[in-house]
Enzyme design. Structure first.
Site, PDB file in Angstrom:
ATOM      1  N   SER A 286       0.815  -1.209   0.000  1.00  0.00           N
ATOM      2  CA  SER A 286       0.000   0.000   0.000  1.00  0.00           C
ATOM      3  C   SER A 286       0.856   1.270   0.000  1.00  0.00           C
ATOM      4  O   SER A 286       1.588   1.524  -0.951  1.00  0.00           O
ATOM      5  CB  SER A 286      -0.956  -0.038   1.196  1.00  0.00           C
ATOM      6  OG  SER A 286      -1.929   0.960   1.112  1.00  0.00           O
ATOM      7  N   ASP A 297      10.786   5.384  -9.650  1.00  0.00           N
ATOM      8  CA  ASP A 297      10.504   6.014 -10.945  1.00  0.00           C
ATOM      9  C   ASP A 297      11.368   7.241 -11.183  1.00  0.00           C
ATOM     10  O   ASP A 297      11.773   7.519 -12.318  1.00  0.00           O
ATOM     11  CB  ASP A 297       9.024   6.409 -11.029  1.00  0.00           C
ATOM     12  CG  ASP A 297       8.131   5.240 -11.451  1.00  0.00           C
ATOM     13  OD1 ASP A 297       8.660   4.124 -11.621  1.00  0.00           O
ATOM     14  OD2 ASP A 297       6.906   5.444 -11.606  1.00  0.00           O
ATOM     15  N   LYS A 311      -0.467  -4.418  -3.118  1.00  0.00           N
ATOM     16  CA  LYS A 311      -1.763  -3.831  -2.754  1.00  0.00           C
ATOM     17  C   LYS A 311      -1.826  -2.433  -3.361  1.00  0.00           C
ATOM     18  O   LYS A 311      -1.353  -1.465  -2.777  1.00  0.00           O
ATOM     19  CB  LYS A 311      -1.946  -3.748  -1.247  1.00  0.00           C
ATOM     20  CG  LYS A 311      -3.316  -3.178  -0.866  1.00  0.00           C
ATOM     21  CD  LYS A 311      -3.430  -2.926   0.621  1.00  0.00           C
ATOM     22  CE  LYS A 311      -4.772  -2.283   0.945  1.00  0.00           C
ATOM     23  NZ  LYS A 311      -4.906  -0.925   0.379  1.00  0.00           N
TER      24      LYS A 311
END
Length: 496
Positions: A286, A297, A311
């Site tokens: 999460s 990224d 998740k």
């Protein structure tokens, strides 16, 4: 004649009993009126004289279960209070963190100095009964409510552990205070910040920790979100803001209508320029994945460890008039590069699956050494990796005059990547310019595209894979043996 009349009357009764509802209308759609009809009929006529609250709770559970979403749950007023308390890091319980498993909840974290730790509960244990009652396929929130309770009371847990029989523990509930952030300076001068969840104050705690580390001259940082089940999305966004310039996208959420909401960094990036590693594992979920995915990224951090939980959905708390709440999944989230996380997880930049080696691997990445040394004491379940003691589950083994080393631990400790290839029943070992595929069934290997024969076969015992010491010659690994001590040494790439 009387018998015929009775039979005819019975037939009419049966016909009208079954035909009546059909004749009531041609519309067969099930709506709220149908639900009310069924509820009223059960309440008024069922032989068990059921309690209305029990019927309604069962209807709610059944409705939620049809979603096949373990994160959408009804929270009773008591459960809602417990949930809010967990975000504020204070509650009465036994000191373990759970996440939904296939049928039973799994332990993903055990808090220090709590009843759970003292009783010996471990990560990956499953809780299969609470006070003798089976909890198979129950919503996680209901199970947590059963485990928690008044301070000083007892709870019996039946625990299932891989490789062992089910066992029962009795724990006394206590007040649990769980700081969400811990920090320190490691022996090599690297900063360390561990996050166990994302609560209401986590970002503030994190900023204070990072500021103190910078004041102590730290230029390299290890951010640990292993076993972190997540929490408040906004806290993850704020922490990402410490490492990425202001105004950059951290995550996007997309709802059922395809509507996208974006969350961007804000404020000064006080950690910008600090070389950072994020430690992840299969229990990082999460909000942990939101933070790690964003830093990956933007190349603001290197991810080391194992693939995360996956998740990738967002829940909201909807208060209900009854005093409870509905925790409802309303969107999925994406990384800044629109990578999907749900059901997939994040892959690390450098895979290290042995938990005891992940921190060492992060230190080695941030501050490389000329060589890596692993020292085994054959008589102990411990090894030294570059001088740092590490507990090991599989020890060095002697059989029929052959010395076997625990394969994954040995190679990951030296800086290699190890992958089990189930399709070919083989092990791939890569690193230092070597790419070797060992067959688990015979003494054959393919090393850098060339077949090598005459090796001693790998050995598999109790699910663990061992490699003969002699096979390490393929990798030019230096081996030394002295009495009960065995040492492996591999020069780093810069030292070759």
């Amino acid at each position: 004649m009387r018998k015929l009349s009775l039979v005819f009357t019975f037939v009419l009764f049966v016909i009208f009993c079954f035909a009546g509802p059909v004749l009531a209308g041609e519309n067969t759609a099930i709506g709220t009126e149908t639900f009310e009809e069924i509820l009223n009929n059960i309440q008024s006529q069922h032989i068990s004289n059921p309690n209305s609250d029990t019927l309604i709770q069962g209807a709610i559970d059944g409705m939620i279960n049809t979603l096949n979403d373990p994160y959408t749950v009804y929270l009773s007023p008591e459960q809602l209070k417990e949930f809010q308390g967990s975000l504020e890091s204070e509650y009465v319980g036994v000191g373990m963190q759970l996440q939904p498993g296939e049928h039973f909840p799994e332990v993903i974290g055990v808090i220090e100095n709590t009843p759970a730790e003292e009783a010996g509960i471990k990560v990956n244990d499953q809780i299969i009964k609470v006070d003798g009652t089976d909890v198979i396929d129950e919503p996680l929130g209901m199970i947590v409510q059963k485990i928690r309770g008044p301070k000083g009371t007892k709870v019996r847990l039946t625990v299932r552990r891989s490789g062992a029989g089910d066992f029962e523990l009795e724990l006394v509930r206590m007040s649990i205070d769980t700081p969400t952030v811990i920090w320190k300076v490691l022996d090599d001068g690297t900063g360390y910040i561990g996050l166990n969840k994302f609560g209401v104050n986590t970002a503030d705690e994190f900023d204070k920790a990072l500021t103190k580390l910078k004041q102590q001259g730290v230029t390299a940082l290890i951010l640990d979100v292993r076993d972190n089940p997540g929490g408040i999305l906004g806290e993850a966004v704020r922490i990402a803001s410490d490492f990425v310039e202001s105004g950059q996208l951290v995550t996007s959420t997309v709802d059922k209508n395809g509507e996208r909401q974006e969350y961007h960094t804000k404020g000064a990036a006080i950690g910008l320029g600090i070389r950072t590693v994020v430690l992840i594992d299969r229990n990082s979920a999460s909000a942990s994945e939101i933070l790690a995915g964003a830093l990956q990224d933007y190349h603001a951090a290197t991810l080391i460890g194992g693939t995360t939980y996956g998740k990738g959905t967002v829940q909201t708390i909807i208060p209900l008039k009854s005093g409870g709440a509905l925790k409802l999944t309303i969107a999925k989230y994406l990384t800044p590069k629109d990578r999907v996380v749900n059901g997939i997880g994040l892959n690390p930049d450098y895979q290290v699956l042995t938990p005891g080696l992940q921190l060492i691997a992060a230190q080695r990445f941030l501050k490389p050494s000329e060589k890596n040394v692993v020292e085994f004491d054959i008589e102990k379940s411990e090894a030294q990796v570059n001088g740092i003691p590490v507990k090991i589950e599989q020890t060095v083994m002697q059989k029929n005059g052959v010395t076997y080393l625990p394969l994954r631990f040995s190679f990951e400790a030296l800086g290699y990547k190890v992958d089990w290839q189930s399709s070919s029943n083989s092990v791939r070992i890569t690193g230092y310019g070597s790419n070797a595929l060992f067959s688990a069934e015979n003494g054959q290997a393919v090393v850098n595209g060339k077949e090598t024969t005459g090796l001693d076969p790998l050995k598999i015992e109790e699910g663990a894979t061992y490699i003969p010491l002699s096979d390490l010659n393929v990798f030019n690994i230096s081996c030394k043996t002295e009495e009960s001590n065995l040492s492996l040494e591999k020069m780093s790439a810069s030292g070759n």
